[in-house]
Design a protein around this motif. Structure first.
Motif, PDB file in Angstrom:
ATOM      1  N   ILE A  10      -1.907 -24.424  17.009  1.00 57.62           N
ATOM      2  CA  ILE A  10      -2.711 -23.200  16.978  1.00 57.62           C
ATOM      3  C   ILE A  10      -1.847 -21.989  17.308  1.00 57.62           C
ATOM      4  N   ASN A  11      -1.009 -22.090  18.345  1.00 51.87           N
ATOM      5  CA  ASN A  11      -0.122 -20.980  18.699  1.00 51.87           C
ATOM      6  C   ASN A  11       0.905 -20.714  17.609  1.00 51.87           C
ATOM      7  N   PHE A  12       1.281 -21.752  16.875  1.00 56.19           N
ATOM      8  CA  PHE A  12       2.277 -21.547  15.824  1.00 56.19           C
ATOM      9  C   PHE A  12       1.701 -20.690  14.703  1.00 56.19           C
ATOM     10  N   ARG A  13       0.369 -20.765  14.521  1.00 52.70           N
ATOM     11  CA  ARG A  13      -0.263 -19.862  13.554  1.00 52.70           C
ATOM     12  C   ARG A  13      -0.104 -18.417  14.002  1.00 52.70           C
ATOM     13  N   LEU A  14      -0.163 -18.171  15.308  1.00 45.25           N
ATOM     14  CA  LEU A  14       0.040 -16.808  15.831  1.00 45.25           C
ATOM     15  C   LEU A  14       1.480 -16.365  15.633  1.00 45.25           C
ATOM     16  N   VAL A  15       2.412 -17.331  15.737  1.00 46.88           N
ATOM     17  CA  VAL A  15       3.819 -16.994  15.494  1.00 46.88           C
ATOM     18  C   VAL A  15       4.001 -16.556  14.046  1.00 46.88           C
ATOM     19  N   ARG A  16       3.336 -17.257  13.100  1.00 45.74           N
ATOM     20  CA  ARG A  16       3.450 -16.880  11.691  1.00 45.74           C
ATOM     21  C   ARG A  16       2.965 -15.453  11.472  1.00 45.74           C
ATOM     22  N   MET A  17       1.816 -15.096  12.099  1.00 46.73           N
ATOM     23  CA  MET A  17       1.291 -13.729  11.929  1.00 46.73           C
ATOM     24  C   MET A  17       2.247 -12.699  12.535  1.00 46.73           C
ATOM     25  N   PHE A  18       2.860 -13.052  13.677  1.00 47.64           N
ATOM     26  CA  PHE A  18       3.841 -12.148  14.280  1.00 47.64           C
ATOM     27  C   PHE A  18       5.017 -11.922  13.337  1.00 47.64           C
ATOM     28  N   LEU A  19       5.484 -13.023  12.731  1.00 50.09           N
ATOM     29  CA  LEU A  19       6.618 -12.916  11.805  1.00 50.09           C
ATOM     30  C   LEU A  19       6.247 -12.093  10.586  1.00 50.09           C
ATOM     31  N   GLU A  20       5.016 -12.227  10.127  1.00 51.68           N
ATOM     32  CA  GLU A  20       4.586 -11.467   8.952  1.00 51.68           C
ATOM     33  C   GLU A  20       4.609  -9.970   9.259  1.00 51.68           C
ATOM     34  N   ASN A  21       4.124  -9.595  10.458  1.00 47.91           N
ATOM     35  CA  ASN A  21       4.171  -8.171  10.852  1.00 47.91           C
ATOM     36  C   ASN A  21       5.599  -7.690  10.988  1.00 47.91           C
ATOM     37  N   LEU A  22       6.476  -8.584  11.485  1.00 49.97           N
ATOM     38  CA  LEU A  22       7.885  -8.218  11.659  1.00 49.97           C
ATOM     39  C   LEU A  22       8.532  -7.945  10.308  1.00 49.97           C
ATOM     40  N   VAL A  23       8.277  -8.826   9.328  1.00 51.17           N
ATOM     41  CA  VAL A  23       8.865  -8.652   7.993  1.00 51.17           C
ATOM     42  C   VAL A  23       8.328  -7.390   7.335  1.00 51.17           C
ATOM     43  N   GLU A  33       5.603  -3.421  17.336  1.00 50.83           N
ATOM     44  CA  GLU A  33       6.061  -2.061  17.035  1.00 50.83           C
ATOM     45  C   GLU A  33       7.325  -1.714  17.816  1.00 50.83           C
ATOM     46  N   GLY A  34       7.351  -2.068  19.123  1.00 51.74           N
ATOM     47  CA  GLY A  34       8.539  -1.753  19.911  1.00 51.74           C
ATOM     48  C   GLY A  34       9.754  -2.517  19.418  1.00 51.74           C
ATOM     49  N   LEU A  35       9.560  -3.784  19.083  1.00 45.61           N
ATOM     50  CA  LEU A  35      10.686  -4.594  18.592  1.00 45.61           C
ATOM     51  C   LEU A  35      11.223  -4.052  17.281  1.00 45.61           C
ATOM     52  N   THR A  36      10.323  -3.765  16.321  1.00 48.89           N
ATOM     53  CA  THR A  36      10.797  -3.304  15.012  1.00 48.89           C
ATOM     54  C   THR A  36      11.467  -1.944  15.122  1.00 48.89           C
ATOM     55  N   ARG A  37      10.953  -1.063  16.007  1.00 46.99           N
ATOM     56  CA  ARG A  37      11.617   0.231  16.184  1.00 46.99           C
ATOM     57  C   ARG A  37      13.038   0.044  16.718  1.00 46.99           C
ATOM     58  N   THR A  38      13.148  -0.852  17.732  1.00 49.07           N
ATOM     59  CA  THR A  38      14.471  -1.066  18.326  1.00 49.07           C
ATOM     60  C   THR A  38      15.433  -1.675  17.312  1.00 49.07           C
ATOM     61  N   VAL A  39      14.965  -2.700  16.572  1.00 45.61           N
ATOM     62  CA  VAL A  39      15.823  -3.314  15.557  1.00 45.61           C
ATOM     63  C   VAL A  39      16.241  -2.278  14.527  1.00 45.61           C
ATOM     64  N   CYS A  40      15.310  -1.437  14.117  1.00 42.62           N
ATOM     65  CA  CYS A  40      15.609  -0.400  13.131  1.00 42.62           C
ATOM     66  C   CYS A  40      16.688   0.553  13.659  1.00 42.62           C
ATOM     67  N   GLU A  41      16.531   0.953  14.920  1.00 40.64           N
ATOM     68  CA  GLU A  41      17.518   1.865  15.508  1.00 40.64           C
ATOM     69  C   GLU A  41      18.882   1.199  15.617  1.00 40.64           C
ATOM     70  N   GLN A  42      18.900  -0.077  16.017  1.00 45.86           N
ATOM     71  CA  GLN A  42      20.173  -0.769  16.174  1.00 45.86           C
ATOM     72  C   GLN A  42      20.860  -1.007  14.834  1.00 45.86           C
ATOM     73  N   VAL A  43      20.053  -1.211  13.792  1.00 46.45           N
ATOM     74  CA  VAL A  43      20.642  -1.358  12.448  1.00 46.45           C
ATOM     75  C   VAL A  43      21.335  -0.064  12.054  1.00 46.45           C
ATOM     76  N   GLU A  44      20.657   1.071  12.299  1.00 45.91           N
ATOM     77  CA  GLU A  44      21.275   2.353  11.969  1.00 45.91           C
ATOM     78  C   GLU A  44      22.546   2.579  12.780  1.00 45.91           C
TER      79      GLU A  44
END
Length: 1028
Positions: A203-216, A359-370
């Motif tokens: 059940i929790n792994f389904r939540l991980v999939r949704m998290f990954l989908e938002n991340l992508v 949101e915080g993770l993707t912002r940070t990853v985006c900044e670090q990529v730049e």
């Protein structure tokens, strides 16, 4: 009540390990999820349920309500079920065409706020209570749209509420507000490492999939944009997809949604090392000069060391983010992540609030990529790089070959050689130092094409590949396979040894008409080059193949064929002591191993067969035969595994014998006695008749088979009588009639006044020792007044004048010479007295022998250019024998040879190979030749078999054949049927194949092989085929 209590007791244990509040929403279409509180519900749902066995065990939610708070918000609430459960599963979709969405709601919540509500559409809602892996009946309802009503009006049936429009604080909100999207021109290679161990749960792994989908969804994903790869780990990591696996964001999201749950232990260090070696590689899609991001998601403490592999990744330029959930070890997360920890380490208390860090993770990853992209551009100084040159392969064997190349430009650190089979197989690699320009690839598969790629590896990147291919050789095959010592149940296989083999494998099977194979296998060590194959079927062609073994692989086979011998039949069938009802047969025994013999005999013109089985003897007496009947006899040798081919021949029984030695005695003027000897023991009657020779009444009497004498009375004096006797047998057959002539005494005659002399006849006249040209005559008589005897004779057939010879009175026998063969004669003996007067004449019948032919003509010792002819001498004495022979089916001279009377065997030489001959054997007599006895025989074929072509090309052609064991050499030629192009070679006797080259394309050729054995050369064996 007992059922409810038992469920409660079970779930007390379960809930100790479950999260107390699930706040994760899975979006089935785009949109953002957030949580907020709103006022009580105002609308009541229409309810329906679909029970099942599992659903009956989990209590269902009750009283579904809807409340329209505004034109964009719809509040859904329900009443909790009566019973124990873990959480709710909330599902809804708009009608028409809406995509279904779902949210997992904690046990303590009983309401959800839909924030992307459209009042012009209907909505279907289902609420399910979840307990472990079981679910309740769904609580379902439909919210119907009604145009023209103001916000807050009740659009549901049948109940309406009038609560405040303010949403409750603890309502679960489903929102369509856009999430953060990384808008940057910089691109990156992002590898996500997901913990798939058992501790997460499905059940929790389904939540991980949704998290990954938002991340992508936060990144601009594409093959020329940001690339995202993913690996899942537990006990052993695996690549779910490489960086270059997908070319669009939709494809990556689809892969996320279908990501399977792996399960296992938590070995995070091993997994970090795995993505270092397998994900951030050029062949896996990692690019030079592109920022490298690694994101770890785990829910527990690793069971192995994580510091070293994490440091290796960071040193390789990979920026690491560590996300811990629930039971993760925060110190371990810090030791993995890049600095600063404040922006690279995330730790949340439960899976249902992972969305809060997207949101915080993707912002940070985006900044670090730049930032990485900026640093790379500032620090990166283009160096001279390039692929290696001049790929060459050499030293090719069945298991290895050498790959060589020329140096690549620039500061090369290493060379990496990747190789794999073209058809299928995992890639393998070999790495050598920069000063090396070749490597030997070993442990390859034989006769396999390999694809090769050589990379020059620099400090921060690798070159393009220098590519090529090479095919390993076939393993050395076995040569010189010979099959020898062939018996009816075994043969010996022998071959030449091969260096470097681990052993040999033999496969052998009989060649059957239906093509089926009962194949057997024998494996031997490398030191064995000879195997005895036993338990074979007699008179059966076998194919034998020998493979050289190299570990688990084998070479191409060498194949040979040989036919086991037939079960040896007996030889030299002979007949003797042939009578009218019996015959004695004898034969030369078969070789060892014979159990006995089956003897069958049949009248030639009949179908009824008689047979008998005997032990290991060599003769047998046939009895109860019919007279003057031709019989065919077949003798089979019996073995444990079958019977041999038959040895056959025939004979003819003799006529039933007549009585023997018919003679007269006690002659008087009116009577005499006749007597005879028995000729057989199966005579049941005698028929005796007599009459005056000059004519008169015939008298007859029938006697028993035991009688052997009879007195004829009431005869006339001085009268010549012919007495005839016939034997009658059990089968009612009658013998030839034998006769004797006797004359009764005359009345006395006065010679002188005081003397009278009686004229007498000889007694016991017999014809004996018949030959083809003579008869011996003997008689008895004691009369001192007889001066001589006149022996007269004449043939009874044809125009034969009577001839006579005089015998002195002291002799009682004479030999009549110069007679015709196979002719019946009447012989008369008359005593001549001293006064010149004749006594009484007595006659008898006899016949000369025919010109008898040889018996039992047979052939043996067959060879390629000779065979032996043998016969049994006839009973009559011959002057010798004449043998005439000639080929039957091919042109050839008629040859003739003669031998003396003491010879009964002849070896015929200088014959044609593989040719059937007709042989006639004739007995020679002074009076002429006998009828010939005929027999056919065939020489062995001096030639190869199984000739066929293979590897036929445009300018070459190969042939193979089954060699002849006794061959000393072969003369092989190829001749074009269109022109005079011809090639010829001589090969050794063990050769079994030959190839011809420099042929003309699309031309027909005839290939011929002549087998040579010492001074002999067999006929040509040919085959025709055409080049391409």
């Amino acid at each position: 009540m007992k059922l409810v209590l038992s469920h409660k007791q079970v779930w007390k244990n379960v809930l100790n390990t479950q999260t107390s509040r699930l706040l994760v929403v899975r979006m089935m279409s785009t949109g953002q999820i957030r949580w907020c509180l709103f006022a009580p519900l105002v609308f009541l749902a229409l309810l329906s349920s679909f029970p099942s066995k599992a659903q009956d065990q989990v209590p269902a939610p009750r009283r579904l309500r809807f409340k329209e708070l505004s034109s964009s918000k719809l509040l859904v609430s329900w009443k909790e079920p009566k019973g124990d459960f873990d959480s709710y599963l909330f599902l809804y979709n708009s009608i028409p065409g809406g995509q279904q969405r779902e949210i997992i709601v904690s046990k303590s919540d009983s309401k959800v706020l839909i924030t992307d509500y459209n009042p012009s559409k209907d909505y279907m809602v289902s609420v399910v209570a979840v307990s472990g892996s079981e679910q309740s009946r769904p609580l379902q309802g439909k919210h119907k749209a009604e145009r023209g009503k103001s916000d807050g009006e009740d659009n549901t049936e049948p109940q309406r509420l009038t609560d405040s429009v303010v949403p409750p604080e603890d309502a679960n909100e489903i929102s369509s507000v856009d999430q953060f999207v990384c808008h940057t021109e910089a691109i990156a290679d992002i590898v996500i490492l997901v913990d798939g161990s058992w501790s997460i749960g499905r059940i929790n792994f389904r939540l991980v999939r949704m998290f990954l989908e938002n991340l992508v969804n936060a990144f601009d994903v594409g093959i020329d944009k940001t690339r995202i790869g993913l690996a899942q780990y537990s006990g052993d990591p695996r690549i779910e997809w490489h960086l270059n696996a997908f070319s669009s964001k939709d494809a990556v999201i689809d892969a996320v949604r279908n990501l399977p749950y792996k399960g296992g232990n938590t070995l995070t260090g091993f997994a970090l090392n795995y993505i270092m070696e397998n994900c951030f590689k050029p062949e896996s899609g990692s690019r030079v000069g592109v920022p490298k991001i690694g994101i770890l998601i785990t829910d527990g403490k690793s069971q192995d060391d994580v510091i070293t592999p994490a440091e290796s990744l960071r040193n390789a330029g990979v920026e690491l983010f560590a996300i811990g959930v629930k039971n993760a070890d925060e110190n371990e997360l810090r030791s993995i992540a890049s600095e600063p920890e404040s922006s690279h380490v995330y730790n949340v208390a439960d899976f249902n609030i992972m969305s809060s860090i997207v949101e915080g993770l993707t912002r940070t990853v985006c900044e670090q990529v730049e930032q990485q992209d900026k640093d790379i551009r500032e620090k990166w100084i283009p160096e001279e790089i390039g692929a290696p040159l001049d790929l060459l392969t050499s030293e090719v064997t069945a298991r290895s070959f050498r790959v060589s190349w020329s140096h690549a430009p620039g500061n090369v650190e290493k060379y990496r050689v990747v190789y794999y089979p073209t058809q299928a197989g995992e890639p393998q690699e070999a790495v050598v130092d920069s000063d090396e320009t070749s490597v030997v690839l070993q442990h390859l598969n034989s006769l396999t094409e390999y694809q090769l790629a050589v990379f020059a590896v620099y400090a921060n990147e690798a070159s393009e590949a220098l590519r090529g291919s090479e095919t390993t050789l076939a393993f050395p095959t076995v040569t010189g396979l010979k099959l020898s010592n062939v018996t009816y149940g075994s043969m010996k296989a022998r071959w030449d040894s091969v260096d470097g083999v681990s052993g040999y494998m033999l496969l052998y099977a009989p060649l059957t008409d239906d093509g089926g194979l009962d194949e057997k296998e024998v494996k031997v060590s490398d030191a064995v080059t000879e195997v005895e194959l036993d338990g074979l079927i007699p008179h059966t062609e076998y194919t034998v193949s020998v493979y050289a073994m190299y570990g688990e692989e084998t070479s191409d086979p060498i194949t040979n064929q040989e036919t086991t011998l037939p079960l040896s039949p007996p030889r030299n069938l002979q007949f003797s002591d042939i009578t009218h009802n019996s015959a004695h047969i004898r034969w030369d025994p078969a070789p060892s191993g014979v159990k006995g013999y089956r003897i069958m005999w049949v009248k030639t013109d009949e179908l009824l067969t008689e047979e008998v089985e005997v032990g290991p003897v060599s003769s047998y007496d046939l009895s109860e035969l019919s007279s003057l009947m031709e019989y065919s006899v077949a003798i089979f040798a019996l073995y444990d595994n079958g019977q041999s081919e038959p040895l056959t021949d025939g004979f003819t029984t003799t006529p039933v014998p007549g009585p023997l030695n018919l003679r007269s005695s006690d002659v008087s003027t009116d009577s005499f006695e006749v007597s005879w000897d028995h000729s057989a023991n199966d005579i049941i009657l005698y028929r005796l008749s007599w009459a005056p020779l000059t004519g008169g009444d015939t008298k007859e009497v029938v006697l028993t088979g035991a009688d052997n004498r009879y007195t004829l009375a009431s005869l006339s004096p001085s009268t010549e009588y012919e007495v005839m006797l016939t034997a009658i047998f059990k089968d009612e057959s009658e013998s030839d009639t034998i006769s004797v002539i006797e004359t009764t005494l005359a009345k006395t005659t006065t010679i002188a006044p005081t003397t009278t002399v009686g004229r007498q006849a000889v007694r016991n006249l017999q014809l004996i020792d018949e030959t083809t040209e003579s008869l011996e005559v003997s008689w008895e008589m004691e009369d001192p007044h007889v001066e001589s005897y006149r022996v007269s004779y004449a043939g009874l057939t044809g125009d034969h004048e009577e001839e006579s010879v005089l015998v002195p009175g002291g002799q009682r026998r004479a030999v009549i010479q110069s007679l015709l063969p196979n002719t019946q004669y009447k012989v008369t003996v008359t005593p001549v007295y001293t006064d010149g007067q004749d006594g009484i004449s007595v006659s008898s019948l006899g016949a000369t022998l025919p010109l008898l032919s040889p018996g039992n003509v047979r052939v043996s010792e067959e060879w390629y250019d000779r065979f032996r002819v043998t016969w049994d001498p006839p009973h009559s004495t011959t002057d010798g024998y004449k043998i005439v022979y000639h080929p039957i089916y091919v042109p050839g001279p008629v040859l003739e040879t003669t031998v003396g009377e003491d010879v009964n065997s002849m070896l015929l030489l200088n014959l044609l190979s593989g040719t059937e001959y007709s042989i006639q054997v004739t007995s020679s007599y002074p009076a002429g030749q006998s009828e010939p006895r005929l027999v056919n025989a065939k020489t062995l074929f001096l030639g190869i078999s199984g000739l066929s072509t293979y590897q036929v090309r445009s300018n070459s052609m190969c042939i193979q054949w089954q060699p002849l064991l006794q061959a000393t050499s072969y003369r092989v030629s190829i001749q074009s049927t269109l022109n005079s192009q011809r090639q010829e070679v001589s090969l050794g006797g063990s050769a079994s194949r030959q190839c011809f080259y420099d042929l003309t394309p699309s031309s027909q050729y005839e290939i011929s092989i002549q087998t040579e054995m010492q001074e002999m050369e067999g006929p040509s064996v040919s085959i025709t085929d055409m080049t391409f």
